[in-house]
Design an enzyme around this catalytic site. Structure first.
Site, PDB file in Angstrom:
ATOM      1  N   ASP A 194    -146.247  76.236  11.359  1.00  0.00           N
ATOM      2  CA  ASP A 194    -146.467  76.854  12.674  1.00  0.00           C
ATOM      3  C   ASP A 194    -145.705  76.175  13.823  1.00  0.00           C
ATOM      4  O   ASP A 194    -146.274  75.940  14.895  1.00  0.00           O
ATOM      5  CB  ASP A 194    -147.962  76.865  13.003  1.00  0.00           C
ATOM      6  CG  ASP A 194    -148.792  77.576  11.956  1.00  0.00           C
ATOM      7  OD1 ASP A 194    -148.218  78.126  10.996  1.00  0.00           O
ATOM      8  OD2 ASP A 194    -150.025  77.567  12.087  1.00  0.00           O
ATOM      9  N   LYS A 206    -149.066  84.468   8.520  1.00  0.00           N
ATOM     10  CA  LYS A 206    -150.518  84.390   8.356  1.00  0.00           C
ATOM     11  C   LYS A 206    -151.203  84.854   9.637  1.00  0.00           C
ATOM     12  O   LYS A 206    -150.569  84.983  10.687  1.00  0.00           O
ATOM     13  CB  LYS A 206    -150.952  82.972   8.002  1.00  0.00           C
ATOM     14  CG  LYS A 206    -150.621  81.902   9.030  1.00  0.00           C
ATOM     15  CD  LYS A 206    -150.806  80.522   8.433  1.00  0.00           C
ATOM     16  CE  LYS A 206    -150.555  79.396   9.419  1.00  0.00           C
ATOM     17  NZ  LYS A 206    -151.677  79.139  10.329  1.00  0.00           N
ATOM     18  N   CYS A 260    -154.284  73.805  11.803  1.00  0.00           N
ATOM     19  CA  CYS A 260    -153.505  74.449  10.740  1.00  0.00           C
ATOM     20  C   CYS A 260    -152.886  73.457   9.758  1.00  0.00           C
ATOM     21  O   CYS A 260    -152.803  73.745   8.563  1.00  0.00           O
ATOM     22  CB  CYS A 260    -152.451  75.365  11.358  1.00  0.00           C
ATOM     23  SG  CYS A 260    -153.206  76.738  12.282  1.00  0.00           S
TER      24      CYS A 260
END
Length: 218
Positions: free
Chosen positions: A13, A122, A167
């Protein structure tokens, strides 16, 4: 690492909305990881490079605006496939909305990613949040990541990115759950709550993750 062990670099991310100064959900020290990430890409001998990308639709369940609530509060939301049950959902500012600049990978990273990078999106289901690059928070849906790693014969996963306490944490834990040797590069992760980072590192080690420095994996 054993010379014969195939290794993947997993970039979690590293997107504009998670980076200061303009990201809607910026990790305060997020840009500090970039030189280390660039070095890993330039100098590492990886059998696979994977980049996970939060790719939320408008009106996502994790957005405070969806519920008319305040960011950084929690509310119960319906649990998928379990009528009448709820789970607690942390609410965030709108972030990484599909098709926006904030959803894109950081500019320098985009230039350094090769054509063979595997991008794992995602958080695409409007009704459930997804911290891990492997699955949503309820394990109702799985991303193609596990298949990509197994197809490439990967033994070891090296994890870097944002954010340590969300995450990165859940991705690394899932990596261990799926049986991969999992290394987290300390210089190349940063947390939303920097004070909680040491506690998160301890939790990762309890799950079997190894905390390493960048020179340990290059």
């Amino acid at each position: 690492m054993a010379p014969s062990a195939k290794t993947a670099l997993l970039l979690v991310d590293i997107q504009n909305d998670f980076l200061p100064p303009d990201g809607s959900l910026a990790v305060a020290e997020g840009r500090d990881i970039l030189p280390h990430v660039y070095r890993l890409l330039a100098e590492g001998k990886w059998d696979l490079v994977v980049a996970s990308q939060v790719d939320h639709p408008h009106g996502h369940v994790s957005f405070a605006s969806t519920h008319g609530a305040e960011p950084f509060t929690s509310i119960p939301v319906p649990k998928l496939h379990s009528p009448g049950e709820t789970v607690l959902q942390m609410l965030w500012p709108d972030h990484c909305v599909q098709g926006t600049h904030g959803c894109e990978f950081e500019a320098g990273l985009k230039k350094k990613l090769g054509e063979d990078v595997v991008v794992i999106q995602k958080g695409t289901n409007v009704a459930v949040d997804a911290y891990s690059a492997f699955a949503d928070n309820q394990y109702a849906f799985f991303t193609p990541l596990i298949k990509s790693l197994h197809s490439a014969g990967i033994h070891t996963v090296v994890v870097v990115g944002l954010a340590t306490d969300y995450c990165v944490k859940f991705t690394a834990i899932d990596s261990c759950k799926f049986g991969f040797r999992t290394l987290v590069v300390k210089e190349a992760v940063r947390g939303v709550d920097s004070k909680a980072t040491q506690q998160v590192f301890g939790e990762l080690q309890e799950w079997g993750c190894e905390l390493v420095s960048i020179d340990d994996v290059l």
